[in-house]
Design a protein around this motif. Sequence first.
Motif, PDB file in Angstrom:
ATOM      1  N   HIS A  54      16.796 -27.088 -37.137  1.00 19.81           N
ATOM      2  CA  HIS A  54      17.744 -26.199 -37.090  1.00 19.81           C
ATOM      3  C   HIS A  54      18.531 -25.729 -37.538  1.00 19.81           C
ATOM      4  CE1 HIS A  54      18.949 -23.934 -32.492  1.00 19.81           C
ATOM      5  NE2 HIS A  54      19.424 -22.827 -33.852  1.00 19.81           N
ATOM      6  N   ILE A  55      18.590 -24.552 -37.458  1.00 20.41           N
ATOM      7  CA  ILE A  55      19.571 -23.928 -38.630  1.00 20.41           C
ATOM      8  C   ILE A  55      20.405 -22.638 -37.901  1.00 20.41           C
ATOM      9  CG2 ILE A  55      20.588 -22.935 -40.915  1.00 20.41           C
ATOM     10  CD1 ILE A  55      18.037 -24.035 -42.164  1.00 20.41           C
ATOM     11  N   ALA A  56      21.576 -22.689 -37.142  1.00 22.51           N
ATOM     12  CA  ALA A  56      22.516 -21.380 -36.920  1.00 22.51           C
ATOM     13  C   ALA A  56      22.568 -20.836 -37.850  1.00 22.51           C
ATOM     14  CB  ALA A  56      23.057 -21.805 -35.451  1.00 22.51           C
ATOM     15  N   ILE A  57      22.988 -19.278 -38.291  1.00 19.84           N
ATOM     16  CA  ILE A  57      23.317 -18.303 -38.370  1.00 19.84           C
ATOM     17  C   ILE A  57      24.755 -17.420 -38.361  1.00 19.84           C
ATOM     18  CG2 ILE A  57      23.562 -16.930 -41.264  1.00 19.84           C
ATOM     19  CD1 ILE A  57      20.924 -18.318 -41.271  1.00 19.84           C
ATOM     20  N   ILE A  58      25.574 -17.403 -39.118  1.00 21.38           N
ATOM     21  CA  ILE A  58      26.706 -16.819 -38.598  1.00 21.38           C
ATOM     22  C   ILE A  58      26.782 -15.331 -39.603  1.00 21.38           C
ATOM     23  CG2 ILE A  58      28.816 -15.415 -37.844  1.00 21.38           C
ATOM     24  CD1 ILE A  58      29.619 -18.895 -36.886  1.00 21.38           C
ATOM     25  N   MET A  59      26.343 -14.275 -39.142  1.00 18.71           N
ATOM     26  CA  MET A  59      25.366 -13.325 -39.822  1.00 18.71           C
ATOM     27  C   MET A  59      26.953 -12.423 -40.197  1.00 18.71           C
ATOM     28  SD  MET A  59      21.968 -12.235 -38.863  1.00 18.71           S
ATOM     29  CE  MET A  59      21.620 -11.700 -37.518  1.00 18.71           C
ATOM     30  N   ASP A  60      27.440 -12.768 -41.111  1.00 19.04           N
ATOM     31  CA  ASP A  60      29.494 -12.064 -41.913  1.00 19.04           C
ATOM     32  C   ASP A  60      29.244 -11.345 -42.313  1.00 19.04           C
ATOM     33  OD1 ASP A  60      31.700 -11.244 -40.337  1.00 19.04           O
ATOM     34  OD2 ASP A  60      32.650 -12.703 -41.146  1.00 19.04           O
ATOM     35  N   GLY A  61      29.731  -9.769 -42.921  1.00 20.03           N
ATOM     36  CA  GLY A  61      30.595  -9.571 -43.669  1.00 20.03           C
ATOM     37  C   GLY A  61      29.155  -7.908 -43.635  1.00 20.03           C
ATOM     38  N   ASN A  62      28.660  -7.786 -42.962  1.00 20.78           N
ATOM     39  CA  ASN A  62      27.898  -6.446 -43.369  1.00 20.78           C
ATOM     40  C   ASN A  62      28.709  -4.627 -43.178  1.00 20.78           C
ATOM     41  OD1 ASN A  62      25.566  -7.422 -42.034  1.00 20.78           O
ATOM     42  ND2 ASN A  62      25.423  -6.884 -40.418  1.00 20.78           N
TER      43      ASN A  62
ATOM     44  N   SER B 218      12.810 -19.318 -44.187  1.00 11.03           N
ATOM     45  CA  SER B 218      13.434 -20.378 -43.436  1.00 11.03           C
ATOM     46  C   SER B 218      11.566 -21.562 -43.068  1.00 11.03           C
ATOM     47  CB  SER B 218      13.761 -20.105 -41.921  1.00 11.03           C
ATOM     48  OG  SER B 218      15.315 -19.381 -43.128  1.00 11.03           O
ATOM     49  N   ILE B 219      10.997 -20.214 -42.762  1.00  5.93           N
ATOM     50  CA  ILE B 219       9.412 -20.682 -42.381  1.00  5.93           C
ATOM     51  C   ILE B 219       8.891 -21.483 -44.258  1.00  5.93           C
ATOM     52  CG2 ILE B 219       6.397 -20.096 -42.729  1.00  5.93           C
ATOM     53  CD1 ILE B 219       8.125 -17.347 -40.741  1.00  5.93           C
TER      54      ILE B 219
ATOM     55  N   ARG C 107      11.980 -25.606 -38.184  1.00  8.27           N
ATOM     56  CA  ARG C 107      11.336 -25.252 -37.370  1.00  8.27           C
ATOM     57  C   ARG C 107      12.544 -24.337 -36.083  1.00  8.27           C
ATOM     58  NH1 ARG C 107       7.553 -28.663 -35.776  1.00  8.27           N
ATOM     59  NH2 ARG C 107       6.920 -26.537 -35.024  1.00  8.27           N
ATOM     60  N   TRP C 108      13.376 -24.374 -35.950  1.00  4.61           N
ATOM     61  CA  TRP C 108      14.505 -23.131 -35.575  1.00  4.61           C
ATOM     62  C   TRP C 108      15.237 -22.877 -36.279  1.00  4.61           C
ATOM     63  CZ3 TRP C 108      13.854 -22.951 -30.107  1.00  4.61           C
ATOM     64  CH2 TRP C 108      13.088 -23.206 -29.385  1.00  4.61           C
TER      65      TRP C 108
ATOM     66  N   LEU D 124       7.723 -20.526 -35.956  1.00  2.85           N
ATOM     67  CA  LEU D 124       8.969 -20.798 -36.219  1.00  2.85           C
ATOM     68  C   LEU D 124       9.449 -20.919 -34.928  1.00  2.85           C
ATOM     69  CD1 LEU D 124      11.371 -20.997 -38.083  1.00  2.85           C
ATOM     70  CD2 LEU D 124      11.485 -18.910 -38.897  1.00  2.85           C
ATOM     71  N   ASN D 125      10.649 -20.738 -34.446  1.00  3.15           N
ATOM     72  CA  ASN D 125      11.482 -20.711 -33.167  1.00  3.15           C
ATOM     73  C   ASN D 125      12.747 -20.048 -34.105  1.00  3.15           C
ATOM     74  OD1 ASN D 125      10.112 -21.995 -30.622  1.00  3.15           O
ATOM     75  ND2 ASN D 125       9.983 -23.865 -32.451  1.00  3.15           N
TER      76      ASN D 125
END
Length: 245
Positions: A12-20, A49-50, A55-56, A129-130
């Motif tokens: 499981h990877i979680a991403i804080i998408m910052d910088g737009n 990721s796929i 998986r997450w 992928l979830n």
Amino acid sequence: MSSQPPPLIPRHIAIIMDGNGRWAARRSLPRAAGHREGVRAVRRTIEASIDHGVRWLTLFAFSSENWRRPVDEVTDLTFLLRHYLRSELKELAEAGVRLHVIGERDRFGPALDQELADAEARTAGNERLNLVIALSYGARAEIVAAARRIALEARAGALDPAALDEEGFTAHLATSGMPDPDLVIRTSGEQRLSNFLLWQAAYAELIFDDTLWPDFGPANLAAAIAEYARRDRRFGARPAPVAAR
């Protein structure tokens, strides 16, 4: 034939998408242009990721604090979300992606809330992928809401407070049934969690990438996964002693 073991891939990877916004400002473009480019980075990251066998994947798309932004920016973000659902859902479904949404999504109004529910239902049978989208999400609010539900159950006699443990508390969170993130990535060089998955990320590996989110791509994800594989995850335990030779 190589004798090297396969790389350690985070489940499981979680991403804080910052910088737009900074991406747009550096190009003298409106912030909306940065958000639109950020959507392309989302697409690349899902595909990568796929490819890696993750998986997450959880993406912090809109925080509960983002409602404080100017109305026109919130409106643009909402439009992008609706456009993404309508333009990408078929491709996501065909790629085997299952969509989950966490957060106070009802704040976006009943129409978009229903579209999100329909997208979840349409992809419910997928297993490759979830994809978890955190919308109007704040970890502190999530924890308070869980505590409130537990208190109500205890008052109704449906739960014994003395028997409550971490597993029982986790079951009351928005992420119930989901594995905790193994790896949390934040882009743009900022080094903080910003109220994101505070309970769930207790033992996650943290990686801070200087890349602005619209420029994030497969190479960045691969580098983060490689760094993750090099780390020794002990979950608070002492490392095993090295035998003397």
